[in-house]
Design an enzyme around this catalytic site. Structure first.
Site, PDB file in Angstrom:
ATOM      1  N   ASP A 209     -39.339   0.342 -68.096  1.00 22.07           N
ATOM      2  CA  ASP A 209     -38.030   0.582 -68.906  1.00 22.07           C
ATOM      3  C   ASP A 209     -37.001  -0.561 -68.966  1.00 22.07           C
ATOM      4  OD1 ASP A 209     -35.383   1.705 -69.351  1.00 22.07           O
ATOM      5  OD2 ASP A 209     -35.844   3.610 -68.625  1.00 22.07           O
ATOM      6  N   HIS A 210     -36.872  -0.924 -70.085  1.00 26.44           N
ATOM      7  CA  HIS A 210     -36.319  -2.280 -70.466  1.00 26.44           C
ATOM      8  C   HIS A 210     -35.068  -2.321 -70.090  1.00 26.44           C
ATOM      9  CE1 HIS A 210     -35.205  -0.832 -74.404  1.00 26.44           C
ATOM     10  NE2 HIS A 210     -34.162  -1.662 -74.477  1.00 26.44           N
ATOM     11  N   HIS A 272     -33.840   5.636 -70.470  1.00 28.16           N
ATOM     12  CA  HIS A 272     -32.892   4.775 -70.105  1.00 28.16           C
ATOM     13  C   HIS A 272     -31.664   5.350 -69.628  1.00 28.16           C
ATOM     14  CE1 HIS A 272     -35.212   2.442 -72.575  1.00 28.16           C
ATOM     15  NE2 HIS A 272     -35.054   2.809 -73.943  1.00 28.16           N
TER      16      HIS A 272
HETATM   17  C1  BG6 Z   1     -35.935   1.767 -77.264  1.00 28.27           C
HETATM   18  C2  BG6 Z   1     -36.067   2.666 -78.226  1.00 28.27           C
HETATM   19  O1  BG6 Z   1     -36.688   2.120 -75.720  1.00 28.27           O
HETATM   20  O2  BG6 Z   1     -34.888   1.378 -76.902  1.00 28.27           O
HETATM   21  C3  BG6 Z   1     -35.500   2.793 -79.365  1.00 28.27           C
HETATM   22  O3  BG6 Z   1     -37.385   3.588 -78.380  1.00 28.27           O
HETATM   23  C4  BG6 Z   1     -33.943   2.065 -79.082  1.00 28.27           C
HETATM   24  O4  BG6 Z   1     -35.337   3.859 -80.255  1.00 28.27           O
HETATM   25  C5  BG6 Z   1     -33.985   0.990 -77.990  1.00 28.27           C
HETATM   26  O5  BG6 Z   1     -33.582   1.401 -80.266  1.00 28.27           O
HETATM   27  C6  BG6 Z   1     -32.706   0.389 -77.907  1.00 28.27           C
HETATM   28  O6  BG6 Z   1     -32.803  -0.704 -76.994  1.00 28.27           O
HETATM   29  P1  BG6 Z   1     -31.598  -1.434 -77.002  1.00 28.27           P
HETATM   30  O7  BG6 Z   1     -32.041  -2.478 -75.527  1.00 28.27           O
HETATM   31  O8  BG6 Z   1     -31.385  -2.150 -78.376  1.00 28.27           O
HETATM   32  O9  BG6 Z   1     -30.548  -0.771 -76.292  1.00 28.27           O
END
Ligand code: BG6
Length: 518
Positions: A209-210, A272
């Protein structure tokens, strides 16, 4: 595709020579040599995130001394095609000065063409990895990365196990990183977990989960548990409510087909936002170890009751963006986006009121909202404190409560809003802010979240990855919301692209509370 013209040298040279301060920067965290196999390596993720992040690690001297990457995919690419794509990706999306790091170790990147369901492709992969061990000193350690569409996961997992590639023994590791989406509901997540379990032990599995790789998300734990002043207030006696917002200015763009099947609840909230919620709400762990932290996170999710279908319309709001204007330009409504049916009911915005039913939080609601095509990109956690029990300066103080604001992105930092006396003969109180900004305090370039996560997977540290039970608990909650929406007679609300969501979301907040306008 043009032939790749890159200066070749060994991985070892690049990693060791890249940064003379490597040991200091590593802080004692040195990964063992390993080969990384990326399934679906011709996709966007490899080019935009994975390889630029690996080069960020190389630049900082954090890659192991023996390291190589194999791109496994169906397309008929040569090693040169692959390297050329990656070189472009690093230049376009990497941190500054990472192009040289890639050029120095391009030879360590090879392409392996195969169908995901072809056993022969895995047998030849195994041979190739043995050869790479000899050439690049990767010592029989393998890290697999599932970056394909989820429909291919099952086949890849079966073939890895059948080829004997999932074994973690003789002092050599085999690990697997699984990209999101991790299932599309509880049943499919359980099924995927079972498939993983057939070949891998839980300690070998890294569900990504980045958001957990973001410095500011990790700082939630540091803020809470490395300081003495916040934790005594971090409970229902002092905190009125918590708002977690992930707003994005982008629409679904070319991902309409994918998004239509997931909606914002599966795309952002199940993973997230739930992860951020657990870090905000968890008890102090006994140790900062993978299981120490995850044991406490999962308890938070377990303390959130599933919704009854009849309650879902009252506790949640979902909506779709309609045509609007953005930065002076007209933008499409969701139902006009490519790959989206004109009668779609998929939500691009959702707001949810959650109650963590435990001693710490029993009376403090958590409001979560996420949306596409909002006025700007902002992710934040706002801890709204209760008003003082007696207002001495009544009449002069605006009815704003103290807010501790954790700015996850952009403009990363932490701010505290409080009342201060306006200079002058009268007693007038006005809201002011104390502000800590990462950029000012620490300077430098922030590493992408994937850098930290790739490094941790190489180190075998699962703290910043979701454990099986966490993912399943989050799906349990989300399934109950989606189930309620299915039964509801209400269609999603609408909001004009470039606004903060539908008016109905305001009614979710009760007792004089209001959404923050970030
Ligand atoms: C991803 C989603 O996991 O996270 C995308 O699939 C979203 O839809 C993105 O745009 C958002 O990531 P960040 O790091 O730009 O907030």
């Amino acid at each position: 595709m043009a032939t790749c013209r890159l200066r070749m040298s060994t991985t070892k040279d690049a990693a060791v020579q890249a940064n003379p301060l490597g040991d200091e920067l590593r802080g004692g965290r040195t990964a063992k040599p390993c080969a990384l196999v990326i399934f679906g390596a011709t996709g966007d993720l490899t080019k935009r995130k994975l390889v630029p992040s690996l080069m960020g690690l190389a630049k900082d001297g954090l890659l192991p001394s023996g390291f190589a990457v194999v791109g496994f995919a169906r397309r008929d690419w040569t090693d040169d095609n692959f390297r050329q794509e990656l070189a472009e990706g690093v230049t376009q999306f990497g941190r500054s000065d990472t192009t040289a790091a890639f050029e120095a170790m391009a030879e360590a990147f090879t392409f392996h063409q195969s169908d995901f369901g072809d056993a022969a492709g895995y047998a030849s992969l195994k041979q190739k990895l043995d050869q790479i061990d000899r050439q690049h000193g990767t010592a029989g350690n393998r890290l697999f990365y599932l970056a394909t569409p989820p429909s291919a996961y099952s086949s890849i997992l079966q073939h890895l196990a059948a080829a004997g590639l999932s074994k973690d023994n003789d002092g050599k590791f085999a690990r697997i990183i699984v990209e999101k989406p991790f299932g599309r509901d509880l049943d499919s997540a359980v099924a995927l977990n079972e498939q993983l379990r057939a070949g891998f032990h839980e300690r070998q599995v890294f569900r990504i989960d980045h958001y957990l790789g973001k410095e500011t998300v990790q700082n939630i734990l540091a803020l809470r548990f490395a300081n003495g002043i916040f934790e005594p207030l971090w409970n229902e006696k002092f905190v009125d409510h918590v708002q977690i917002t992930v707003a994005e200015s982008i629409g679904v763009g070319s991902r309409g087909g994918y998004f239509e099947e997931s909606g914002i609840i599966r795309d952002m909230i199940q993973n997230h936002l739930m992860q951020v919620l657990t870090l905000v709400a968890m008890e102090p762990p006994a140790t900062i170890s993978a299981d120490g932290v995850r044991d406490e996170k999962v308890k938070v999710l377990k303390a959130i009751r599933s919704f009854q279908p009849a309650d879902v319309d009252r506790e949640t709001v979902r909506a779709q963006y309609t045509r609007g204007s953005f930065g002076g330009e007209d933008v499409k409504g969701y139902r006009e986006e490519q790959g989206v049916p004109a009668n779609s009911t998929t939500e691009t915005y959702a707001a949810v009121r959650l109650q963590v039913e435990n001693w710490r939080w029993s009376n403090t609601p958590f409001y979560l909202r996420a949306g596409k095509r909002m006025p700007r990109r902002v992710t934040e956690v706002a801890i709204h404190f209760k008003q003082p029990p007696h207002l001495l300066f009544q009449g002069s103080r605006p009815l704003q409560s103290n807010v501790l604001l954790l700015r996850i992105q952009p403009d990363e930092g932490v701010a505290l809003r409080f009342g201060a006396k306006v200079p002058g003969p009268d007693v007038r109180i006005r809201d002011v802010r104390m502000d800590f900004r990462y950029g000012t305090a620490f300077g430098g370039e922030t590493a992408d979240a994937y850098e930290r996560l790739l490094l941790d997977a190489m180190l075998g540290d699962g703290t910043l990855f979701a454990r099986r039970d966490e993912v399943e608990e989050a799906w349990r909650i989300v399934d109950s919301i989606v189930g309620g929406w299915k039964q509801s007679k209400q269609r999603p609300q609408e909001y004009v692209a470039g606004t903060w969501g539908p008016e109905q979301a305001d009614h979710l907040l009760t007792a004089g509370r209001e959404w923050r306008k970030p």
